[in-house]
Scaffold this active site. Structure first.
Site, PDB file in Angstrom:
ATOM      1  CB  SER A 161      -0.924   0.026   1.214  1.00 16.30           C
ATOM      2  OG  SER A 161      -1.666   1.226   1.245  1.00 16.30           O
ATOM      3  NE  ARG A 162       4.296   2.082  -3.766  1.00 10.92           N
ATOM      4  CZ  ARG A 162       4.699   0.927  -4.293  1.00 10.92           C
ATOM      5  NH1 ARG A 162       3.870  -0.086  -4.364  1.00 10.92           N
ATOM      6  NH2 ARG A 162       5.934   0.804  -4.733  1.00 10.92           N
ATOM      7  CE  LYS A 218     -10.913  -1.888  -2.245  1.00  8.86           C
ATOM      8  NZ  LYS A 218     -10.769  -1.365  -3.634  1.00  8.86           N
ATOM      9  CG  ASP A 234     -11.220   2.480  -5.697  1.00  6.85           C
ATOM     10  OD1 ASP A 234     -10.340   3.164  -5.149  1.00  6.85           O
ATOM     11  OD2 ASP A 234     -11.409   1.283  -5.427  1.00  6.85           O
ATOM     12  N   GLY A 268     -12.765  -4.656 -18.818  1.00  2.00           N
ATOM     13  CA  GLY A 268     -12.839  -5.313 -17.521  1.00  2.00           C
ATOM     14  C   GLY A 268     -14.225  -5.216 -16.927  1.00  2.00           C
TER      15      GLY A 268
END
Length: 279
Positions: free
Chosen positions: A21-22, A72, A109, A133
């Site tokens: 994770s950033r 999530k 997101d 996708g």
């Protein structure tokens, strides 16, 4: 270095694993920039421990958290209140805790993706957009694009997943995966929400020869920063939007809720996080 006190506001990101994770980098960058008494920490949490960790965070006075894979959907189930975006997703990536002991959740997101397009001068209203996708990222991106009046078409290697996504969204078109390269000229924007082209993942087979000269090519993948798709588009002189902007913009709502400041996404932050991706 910004020092924290006993009054510090604390938030976290929960995942399993969490080393990738950033989020701690960018949130703590903002905390330093705005001289906020606070901290944002990574927590490696197994699925079976998730609910008890959330309760413990609330008891310990945390302001909230981000959640990433695989939590999530579990986070959505923990919420007392979710917004319309989260309801469409059936999952959340951002939680905040209120003083009355309630948990609020949303999925940022898709909104982060649209904000990154806007930041690059792209207005999606009325645009014909092809989304590659049909997973969780595609769902979030497609919903927010439609909310901003874009015409969305979904294509996916497994057709049934594309059909299910369009059914869940309540609108949109479907294109068979084998046909999207040939039909590309019909679209204003191309969005890759798959992991194809990501560093260490499966190679991406595509052909942009039928793209119009005005096509805008975007990719939510940000490792590498310039994906094979973006590199090919740039060689054709097409406008591109990289995935790093989505990562940065999706973080803003949570930061605002936890720390009380709406942070800016700018070139300094972008380069700071981008440099971390090279390490």
């Amino acid at each position: 270095m910004q020092l924290i006190t006993g009054k510090a506001k604390i938030a976290a990101v929960l995942g399993w694993p969490i080393e990738h994770s950033r989020s701690p980098l960018l949130h703590n960058f903002w905390l330093q920039r705005y001289q906020i008494d606070g901290a944002y920490i990574p927590l490696a949490v197994k699925s079976e421990d998730f609910k008890s960790v959330i309760k413990g965070m609330m008891a310990a006075g945390f302001k909230g958290c981000n959640v990433t894979i695989p939590h999530k959907e579990a986070a959505y189930q923990c919420c007392d209140y979710v917004d319309e975006t989260a309801k469409k997703m059936g999952s959340v990536n951002t939680l905040w805790f209120t003083q009355d002991g309630k948990i609020h959740g949303t999925s940022t997101d898709g909104a982060g993706f649209v904000a990154s397009l806007n930041d690059s001068g792209v207005n999606v209203s009325g645009k014909k957009i092809l989304v590659l996708g049909a997973g969780g990222a595609a769902r979030s991106v497609a919903y927010c694009l439609q909310r901003d009046s874009a015409q969305v078409t979904i294509t996916n290697r497994t057709l049934k997943r594309a059909e299910q996504l369009v059914q869940d969204l309540g609108e949109g078109d479907i294109l068979e995966w084998q046909s999207w390269n040939q039909e590309l000229g019909k679209f204003d924007v191309l969005v890759n929400t798959t992991s194809l082209g990501m560093e260490g993942k499966e190679d991406f087979q595509f052909d942009l020869k039928n793209a119009s000269p005005d096509l805008i090519v975007t990719d939510i993948v940000y490792v590498p920063r310039v994906t094979p798709l973006l590199a090919a588009a740039q060689l054709k002189g097409l406008k591109t939007v990289e995935g790093l902007g989505m990562l940065l913009h999706q973080a803003r709502l949570g930061f605002t809720q936890w720390f009380g400041v709406d942070p800016k996404v700018d070139s300094e932050l972008t380069e700071f996080v981008a440099n971390s991706l090279k390490k």
